[in-house]
Scaffold this motif. Structure first.
Motif, PDB file in Angstrom:
ATOM      1  N   GLU A 134      -0.461  -5.028  28.176  1.00 11.93           N
ATOM      2  CA  GLU A 134      -0.515  -5.025  29.636  1.00 11.93           C
ATOM      3  C   GLU A 134      -1.232  -3.781  30.156  1.00 11.93           C
ATOM      4  OE1 GLU A 134      -0.421  -6.581  33.231  1.00 11.93           O
ATOM      5  OE2 GLU A 134       0.250  -7.614  31.405  1.00 11.93           O
ATOM      6  N   TRP A 135      -1.071  -2.660  29.446  1.00  7.95           N
ATOM      7  CA  TRP A 135      -1.769  -1.431  29.844  1.00  7.95           C
ATOM      8  C   TRP A 135      -3.280  -1.599  29.700  1.00  7.95           C
ATOM      9  CZ3 TRP A 135      -0.387   2.843  32.395  1.00  7.95           C
ATOM     10  CH2 TRP A 135      -1.281   3.919  32.393  1.00  7.95           C
ATOM     11  N   VAL A 136      -3.699  -2.206  28.600  1.00  5.92           N
ATOM     12  CA  VAL A 136      -5.129  -2.440  28.385  1.00  5.92           C
ATOM     13  C   VAL A 136      -5.686  -3.342  29.477  1.00  5.92           C
ATOM     14  CG1 VAL A 136      -6.856  -3.393  26.812  1.00  5.92           C
ATOM     15  CG2 VAL A 136      -4.905  -2.121  25.893  1.00  5.92           C
ATOM     16  N   LYS A 137      -4.988  -4.408  29.781  1.00  5.75           N
ATOM     17  CA  LYS A 137      -5.473  -5.356  30.797  1.00  5.75           C
ATOM     18  C   LYS A 137      -5.525  -4.704  32.177  1.00  5.75           C
ATOM     19  CE  LYS A 137      -4.114  -9.602  28.416  1.00  5.75           C
ATOM     20  NZ  LYS A 137      -3.262 -10.815  28.421  1.00  5.75           N
ATOM     21  N   THR A 138      -4.496  -3.929  32.501  1.00  8.85           N
ATOM     22  CA  THR A 138      -4.493  -3.234  33.788  1.00  8.85           C
ATOM     23  C   THR A 138      -5.620  -2.210  33.862  1.00  8.85           C
ATOM     24  OG1 THR A 138      -2.100  -3.518  34.025  1.00  8.85           O
ATOM     25  CG2 THR A 138      -3.108  -1.779  35.328  1.00  8.85           C
ATOM     26  N   SER A 139      -5.909  -1.579  32.742  1.00  9.50           N
ATOM     27  CA  SER A 139      -6.914  -0.518  32.690  1.00  9.50           C
ATOM     28  C   SER A 139      -8.346  -1.018  32.786  1.00  9.50           C
ATOM     29  CB  SER A 139      -6.769   0.280  31.382  1.00  9.50           C
ATOM     30  OG  SER A 139      -5.499   0.873  31.289  1.00  9.50           O
ATOM     31  N   THR A 140      -8.555  -2.314  32.642  1.00  7.68           N
ATOM     32  CA  THR A 140      -9.930  -2.823  32.548  1.00  7.68           C
ATOM     33  C   THR A 140     -10.206  -3.962  33.530  1.00  7.68           C
ATOM     34  OG1 THR A 140      -9.239  -4.277  30.716  1.00  7.68           O
ATOM     35  CG2 THR A 140     -10.167  -2.137  30.135  1.00  7.68           C
ATOM     36  N   LYS A 141      -9.343  -4.121  34.525  1.00  8.24           N
ATOM     37  CA  LYS A 141      -9.549  -5.174  35.528  1.00  8.24           C
ATOM     38  C   LYS A 141     -10.058  -4.553  36.826  1.00  8.24           C
ATOM     39  CE  LYS A 141      -4.929  -5.035  37.579  1.00  8.24           C
ATOM     40  NZ  LYS A 141      -3.649  -5.743  37.801  1.00  8.24           N
ATOM     41  N   ILE A 142     -10.733  -5.338  37.606  1.00  8.71           N
ATOM     42  CA  ILE A 142     -11.187  -4.881  38.919  1.00  8.71           C
ATOM     43  C   ILE A 142     -10.005  -4.912  39.881  1.00  8.71           C
ATOM     44  CG2 ILE A 142     -12.668  -5.398  40.885  1.00  8.71           C
ATOM     45  CD1 ILE A 142     -14.701  -6.559  38.911  1.00  8.71           C
ATOM     46  N   ASP A 143      -9.762  -3.778  40.542  1.00 12.21           N
ATOM     47  CA  ASP A 143      -8.651  -3.667  41.473  1.00 12.21           C
ATOM     48  C   ASP A 143      -9.074  -2.725  42.599  1.00 12.21           C
ATOM     49  OD1 ASP A 143      -6.306  -3.400  42.858  1.00 12.21           O
ATOM     50  OD2 ASP A 143      -5.163  -2.502  41.210  1.00 12.21           O
ATOM     51  N   THR A 144      -9.218  -3.245  43.785  1.00 14.61           N
ATOM     52  CA  THR A 144      -9.657  -2.427  44.929  1.00 14.61           C
ATOM     53  C   THR A 144      -8.516  -2.098  45.884  1.00 14.61           C
ATOM     54  OG1 THR A 144     -10.314  -4.429  46.125  1.00 14.61           O
ATOM     55  CG2 THR A 144     -12.010  -3.330  44.822  1.00 14.61           C
ATOM     56  N   ALA A 145      -7.281  -2.324  45.451  1.00 12.33           N
ATOM     57  CA  ALA A 145      -6.136  -2.006  46.302  1.00 12.33           C
ATOM     58  C   ALA A 145      -5.991  -0.492  46.454  1.00 12.33           C
ATOM     59  CB  ALA A 145      -4.865  -2.595  45.705  1.00 12.33           C
ATOM     60  N   ASN A 146      -5.488  -0.064  47.585  1.00 11.71           N
ATOM     61  CA  ASN A 146      -5.158   1.343  47.824  1.00 11.71           C
ATOM     62  C   ASN A 146      -6.342   2.278  47.593  1.00 11.71           C
ATOM     63  OD1 ASN A 146      -2.393   0.705  48.384  1.00 11.71           O
ATOM     64  ND2 ASN A 146      -2.061   0.491  46.187  1.00 11.71           N
ATOM     65  N   ALA A 147      -7.506   1.853  48.068  1.00  6.99           N
ATOM     66  CA  ALA A 147      -8.745   2.653  48.023  1.00  6.99           C
ATOM     67  C   ALA A 147      -9.347   2.774  46.632  1.00  6.99           C
ATOM     68  CB  ALA A 147      -8.521   4.043  48.619  1.00  6.99           C
ATOM     69  N   SER A 148      -8.839   2.019  45.665  1.00  8.30           N
ATOM     70  CA  SER A 148      -9.430   2.057  44.326  1.00  8.30           C
ATOM     71  C   SER A 148     -10.838   1.471  44.353  1.00  8.30           C
ATOM     72  CB  SER A 148      -8.562   1.272  43.340  1.00  8.30           C
ATOM     73  OG  SER A 148      -7.286   1.860  43.232  1.00  8.30           O
ATOM     74  N   ALA A 149     -11.690   1.959  43.467  1.00  7.78           N
ATOM     75  CA  ALA A 149     -13.081   1.508  43.418  1.00  7.78           C
ATOM     76  C   ALA A 149     -13.213   0.276  42.537  1.00  7.78           C
ATOM     77  CB  ALA A 149     -13.980   2.622  42.890  1.00  7.78           C
ATOM     78  N   SER A 150     -14.095  -0.615  42.901  1.00  7.24           N
ATOM     79  CA  SER A 150     -14.299  -1.844  42.123  1.00  7.24           C
ATOM     80  C   SER A 150     -14.944  -1.555  40.777  1.00  7.24           C
ATOM     81  CB  SER A 150     -15.177  -2.827  42.907  1.00  7.24           C
ATOM     82  OG  SER A 150     -16.451  -2.259  43.172  1.00  7.24           O
ATOM     83  N   HIS A 151     -15.554  -0.385  40.622  1.00 13.27           N
ATOM     84  CA  HIS A 151     -16.256  -0.054  39.379  1.00 13.27           C
ATOM     85  C   HIS A 151     -15.496   0.954  38.517  1.00 13.27           C
ATOM     86  CE1 HIS A 151     -17.469   2.913  42.400  1.00 13.27           C
ATOM     87  NE2 HIS A 151     -17.634   3.757  41.399  1.00 13.27           N
ATOM     88  N   TYR A 152     -14.223   1.201  38.833  1.00 16.93           N
ATOM     89  CA  TYR A 152     -13.463   2.207  38.085  1.00 16.93           C
ATOM     90  C   TYR A 152     -12.002   1.830  38.056  1.00 16.93           C
ATOM     91  CZ  TYR A 152     -12.490   6.910  36.284  1.00 16.93           C
ATOM     92  OH  TYR A 152     -12.135   7.980  35.483  1.00 16.93           O
ATOM     93  N   GLN A 153     -11.389   1.923  36.860  1.00 16.81           N
ATOM     94  CA  GLN A 153      -9.984   1.546  36.726  1.00 16.81           C
ATOM     95  C   GLN A 153      -9.343   2.357  35.608  1.00 16.81           C
ATOM     96  OE1 GLN A 153      -8.307  -0.411  38.668  1.00 16.81           O
ATOM     97  NE2 GLN A 153      -6.476  -1.071  37.572  1.00 16.81           N
ATOM     98  N   TYR A 154      -8.340   3.147  35.964  1.00 17.28           N
ATOM     99  CA  TYR A 154      -7.545   3.884  34.976  1.00 17.28           C
ATOM    100  C   TYR A 154      -8.421   4.673  33.998  1.00 17.28           C
ATOM    101  CZ  TYR A 154      -2.969   1.969  36.344  1.00 17.28           C
ATOM    102  OH  TYR A 154      -1.813   1.662  37.020  1.00 17.28           O
ATOM    103  N   GLN A 155      -9.449   5.332  34.504  1.00 14.99           N
ATOM    104  CA  GLN A 155     -10.347   6.212  33.748  1.00 14.99           C
ATOM    105  C   GLN A 155     -11.401   5.471  32.916  1.00 14.99           C
ATOM    106  OE1 GLN A 155      -9.324  10.059  33.834  1.00 14.99           O
ATOM    107  NE2 GLN A 155      -8.537   9.020  35.663  1.00 14.99           N
ATOM    108  N   TRP A 156     -11.546   4.172  33.132  1.00 17.97           N
ATOM    109  CA  TRP A 156     -12.618   3.383  32.529  1.00 17.97           C
ATOM    110  C   TRP A 156     -13.580   2.936  33.629  1.00 17.97           C
ATOM    111  CZ3 TRP A 156     -13.047   2.291  27.265  1.00 17.97           C
ATOM    112  CH2 TRP A 156     -11.932   2.593  26.465  1.00 17.97           C
ATOM    113  N   TRP A 157     -14.863   2.888  33.299  1.00 21.17           N
ATOM    114  CA  TRP A 157     -15.874   2.382  34.231  1.00 21.17           C
ATOM    115  C   TRP A 157     -16.062   0.882  34.028  1.00 21.17           C
ATOM    116  CZ3 TRP A 157     -17.596   5.562  37.959  1.00 21.17           C
ATOM    117  CH2 TRP A 157     -17.489   6.944  37.752  1.00 21.17           C
TER     118      TRP A 157
END
Length: 347
Positions: free
Chosen positions: A273-296
């Motif tokens: 679940e950590w891997v999946k969360t770390s590599t999905k597009i998530d723009t909630a709460n000002a998150s960028a569509s091109h960055y997730q949990y320190q992965w581009w």
């Protein structure tokens, strides 16, 4: 710090030689990646209307290592400029993705409560600076509102002081916020170094390097020993925003681990679940569509990558069952964010 900055001036792929470091040991009988019998070898590439052999293209853009692993086998592997399979290349900011891996493992191990924990649960001395409003997830997403100058060449900027300095804990204690968290994405290395201090505090009697050795290096297992650069020799803190030092094949195994959703053979090393969360597009709460949990996230097609200054890349494409590692003296005169997905599409 000034001595290091004046003498060495700017980040270089030989920088693993100038900083103290902690060793990260592999296990005996390490697993060597097999070479494909019928390898898919790139023959050529066209850039700006000009055709080049693939090897010429890599060499002219200051590549020192290029590795393609598809379907668990090495399809292509070349080294340049007196670099070899055994040559050490610093990760630079690819270490951010590896730090994220360790945060996920620490949560799974019960050492960290969750990504919703405030930073001050682990670094209470930052409460007076307002960090009780900043969570681990804000740091992972680069949405903390941290005031941080990312220039490595500015001797008065935080990035230069973090890279060349000798007391990261002291520098962290000087950090301030310029805005409320969850307002905007801003990529700054201070977020990842804060994650490093959170991790160190959570580990208590174990160093970050020991935790990486235990959770990743010996479980994959890697082909070579590695190291993690420190701010200083005595009681040093790992520079978690950068500076893991290892070889191309072992960087590829980090990519393969995430390609397989955190599993290596029959062992779940990183929570799926950590891997999946770390590599999905998530723009909630000002998150960028091109960055997730320190992965581009270079495209919207499910691929992701770790990226370091000077053109260090671990690129992962799950649809193609593919990992590409590119290491270089510099980025070169091309856009790897475009080249790597295009190359994956052609394989």
């Amino acid at each position: 710090m000034l001595y290091r900055l004046v003498v060495h001036n700017f980040a270089d792929i030989g920088d693993h030689k100038i900083f103290p470091a902690r060793e990260i040991q592999r296990v005996e009988g390490q697993f060597a990646l097999p070479t494909a019998v019928l390898a898919k070898v790139p023959q050529g590439i066209e850039i700006d209307g000009k055709s080049f052999s693939f090897e010429k293209f890599l060499e002219m853009n200051q590549t020192v290592a290029f590795l393609i692993v598809q379907n668990d086998s090495v399809q292509y592997e070349r080294y340049f400029r007196d670099y070899y399979a055994s040559s050490i290349v610093p990760s630079f900011s690819m270490a951010k993705a590896i730090t994220s891996i360790l945060i996920g493992c620490a949560i799974e191990d019960g050492l960290i409560g969750s990504v919703d924990d405030a930073v001050t649960v682990y670094i209470p001395e930052l409460t007076t600076q307002g960090f009780d409003k900043v969570t681990i997830e804000h740091l992972l997403q680069m949405t903390s509102g941290l005031e941080f100058n990312e220039s490595y060449s500015n001797p008065f900027g935080e990035a230069a002081r973090y890279y060349y300095g000798t007391d990261l804990r002291k520098e962290i204690n000087k950090l301030r916020l310029k805005s409320e968290p969850r307002k905007q994405f801003e990529y700054v290395s201070g977020n990842t170094q804060l994650l490093g201090l959170v991790l160190e505090r959570a580990l208590q009697n174990k160093t970050i390097s020991q935790y990486l050795e235990e959770k990743i290096w010996k479980k994959l297992p890697m082909e070579y020993d590695a190291s993690w650069s420190l701010d200083r020799e005595s009681n040093g803190l790992e520079k978690t925003f950068c500076c893991i030092n290892t070889r191309a094949r072992d960087y590829a195994k980090i990519g393969m681990l995430y390609l397989k959703n955190g599993k290596w053979h029959d062992t779940q090393i990183v929570p799926e679940e950590w891997v999946k969360t770390s590599t999905k597009i998530d723009t909630a709460n000002a998150s960028a569509s091109h960055y997730q949990y320190q992965w581009w996230l270079p495209t919207s097609s499910g691929d992701f990558m770790a990226h370091g200054i000077l053109g260090q890349y671990i690129y992962v494409n799950p649809e193609k069952n593919l990992v590409i590692v590119r290491l270089g003296k510099k980025e070169g005169k091309i856009d790897w964010w475009t080249i790597l997905p295009s190359l994956a599409e052609a394989l």
